[in-house]
Design an enzyme around this catalytic site. Structure first.
Site, PDB file in Angstrom:
ATOM      1  N   HIS A  35       0.820  -1.227   0.000  1.00  0.00           N
ATOM      2  CA  HIS A  35       0.000   0.000   0.000  1.00  0.00           C
ATOM      3  C   HIS A  35       0.850   1.272   0.000  1.00  0.00           C
ATOM      4  CE1 HIS A  35      -3.652  -2.257   0.441  1.00  0.00           C
ATOM      5  NE2 HIS A  35      -3.291  -2.788   1.594  1.00  0.00           N
ATOM      6  N   ASP A  40      -2.475 -10.448  -2.508  1.00  0.00           N
ATOM      7  CA  ASP A  40      -3.066 -10.040  -1.231  1.00  0.00           C
ATOM      8  C   ASP A  40      -4.558  -9.735  -1.457  1.00  0.00           C
ATOM      9  OD1 ASP A  40      -2.002  -8.662   1.620  1.00  0.00           O
ATOM     10  OD2 ASP A  40      -3.802  -7.680   0.815  1.00  0.00           O
ATOM     11  N   HIS A  95      -6.168  -7.249  -0.523  1.00  0.00           N
ATOM     12  CA  HIS A  95      -6.345  -5.817  -0.812  1.00  0.00           C
ATOM     13  C   HIS A  95      -5.555  -5.410  -2.045  1.00  0.00           C
ATOM     14  CE1 HIS A  95      -6.757  -6.397   3.635  1.00  0.00           C
ATOM     15  NE2 HIS A  95      -7.840  -5.654   3.424  1.00  0.00           N
ATOM     16  N   ASP A 149      -4.375 -12.977   3.227  1.00  0.00           N
ATOM     17  CA  ASP A 149      -5.640 -12.526   3.824  1.00  0.00           C
ATOM     18  C   ASP A 149      -6.825 -12.892   2.928  1.00  0.00           C
ATOM     19  OD1 ASP A 149      -4.500 -10.649   2.129  1.00  0.00           O
ATOM     20  OD2 ASP A 149      -4.619  -8.978   3.542  1.00  0.00           O
TER      21      ASP A 149
END
Ligand code: SP5
Ligand code: ZN
Length: 347
Positions: free
Chosen positions: A163, A199, A201, A288
């Site tokens: 991120h 991931d 996200h 995740d």
């Protein structure tokens, strides 16, 4: 598989994060890496090594000098505001959105925190710089090992990185380890490098770093940003710009996506990876996507991660796996090491 382990990771230890008006314990905690390290040991998946420190110049290949300066000095500036801050994590609370100016670096440290961040969910702590820098060392060392002929390398580090942008932190991330690894391979002689981000996200930081470039293909499989973090990037119509047009691929999936649909997206990603014909692959490895993850809503089971590693191995590329998210600590070791073992077994 050679593992580059960040033994200073626990120096980044957030006390709490803000969630729906409350201070709650951090999901991104030292026990995550401890769990993966323990499982690596149990399965005996190869050597675990400590990285050499890399010069700050290597980090400047991806991050701006003023952002790096901010991160290095952040904790002492936080303490300078008030010595009692030693007992509190630093969080941003004000941001220069849209019509506000981000071209002038304010003197006020709270204002700097906002200038260099995207959310208030990412505590900055006393040891954050040390941990993040050592993680970046791991990423650059792993990239170098691949250039020296290693087939696979694993970066076991936290905080995560995908991120983080060229000049901001957020989403538990400070330095973009995947971007640093890819850039190091290019600087070391690779012509083209691909990054696949699996991931849960979207890897907004990695995407934005390489958005205008055709020497790095970025592909991300993730939860639809309309409903999931990071919300403001990761849609299917983001395909790159300028020379980079066609070198960014987003495969957003709805919350609740089954393993079957997830693997179909992985297949789409692998086809594009094959046509790009990179010299090496970087995997932003978040687990995740696991059915039991406390933050997420995909449905992969532990055994599925063996298949993920296996499918990536069929690409037949030198591969650096970079640990990103994954918050179901009890199953974290099994899930991460399953990817690595699936990869090794299929080779
Ligand atoms: C690297 C990575 O996986 N970063 C993820 C950052 C997500 N930040 C938002 C967390 C929101 C917390 N929601 C708690 C839901 C509890 N059911
Ligand atoms: Zn994640």
């Amino acid at each position: 598989m050679l593992t580059f382990y960040n033994e200073l990771h626990a120096q980044h230890r957030g006390r709490y994060e803000i969630f729906r008006g409350e201070m709650v314990p951090c999901f991104e905690k030292p026990e995550r890496v401890d769990a993966v390290l323990a499982e690596l040991g149990r399965r005996g998946l190869g050597k675990i090594v400590t990285p050499h420190g890399v010069p700050l110049m290597s980090l400047e290949r991806i991050h701006t000098p003023r952002y790096l300066h901010f991160l290095r000095t952040a904790w002492s500036e936080w303490l300078a505001l008030d010595p009692a801050n030693a007992g509190k994590d630093a969080f941003p609370a004000v941001w220069p959105v849209r019509t506000l100016r981000d071209d002038i670096e304010p003197d006020n440290f709270c204002a700097k925190l906002g200038l260099y961040s995207m959310d208030s969910g990412t505590p900055l702590t006393a040891g954050t710089w040390t941990a993040a820098k050592t993680g970046a060392d791991c990423a650059v060392n792993a990239a170098h090992a691949l250039r020296l002929g290693q087939r696979g390398a694993f970066v076991l580090s936290r905080p995560p990185g995908h991120h983080a942008g060229a000049d901001f932190f957020g989403g538990y991330c400070f330095l973009n380890n995947a971007a640093l690894a890819a850039q190091h391979m290019l600087d070391d002689g690779a012509k083209r490098v691909a990054i696949i981000d699996i991931d849960y996200h979207h890897g907004n930081g990695t995407q934005s770093i390489f958005y205008g470039r055709d020497d790095v293909l970025f592909i991300s499989i993730h939860a639809d940003p309309r409903s999931e973090y990071p919300f403001y990037l990761g849609h299917a119509d983001e395909r790159g710009e300028g020379a980079g047009l066609g070198y960014n691929m987003n495969l957003p999936l709805p919350a609740g996506t089954s393993a079957k649909a997830w693997f179909a997206a992985l297949e789409t990603a692998c086809i594009r990876l094959g046509s790009f014909a990179p010299d090496a692959l970087v995997v932003s490895l978040g687990v995740d996507t696991f059915a039991g993850d406390p933050l997420s809503r995909f449905a992969l089971q532990s055994a599925d991660y063996l298949k993920v590693g296996e499918r990536l191995a069929y690409l037949n590329l030198p591969t650096a796996f970079i640990f990103e998210g994954g918050y179901a600590v009890k199953e974290l070791g099994t899930n991460v090491v399953n990817v690595l073992e699936g990869y090794e077994t299929a080779l």
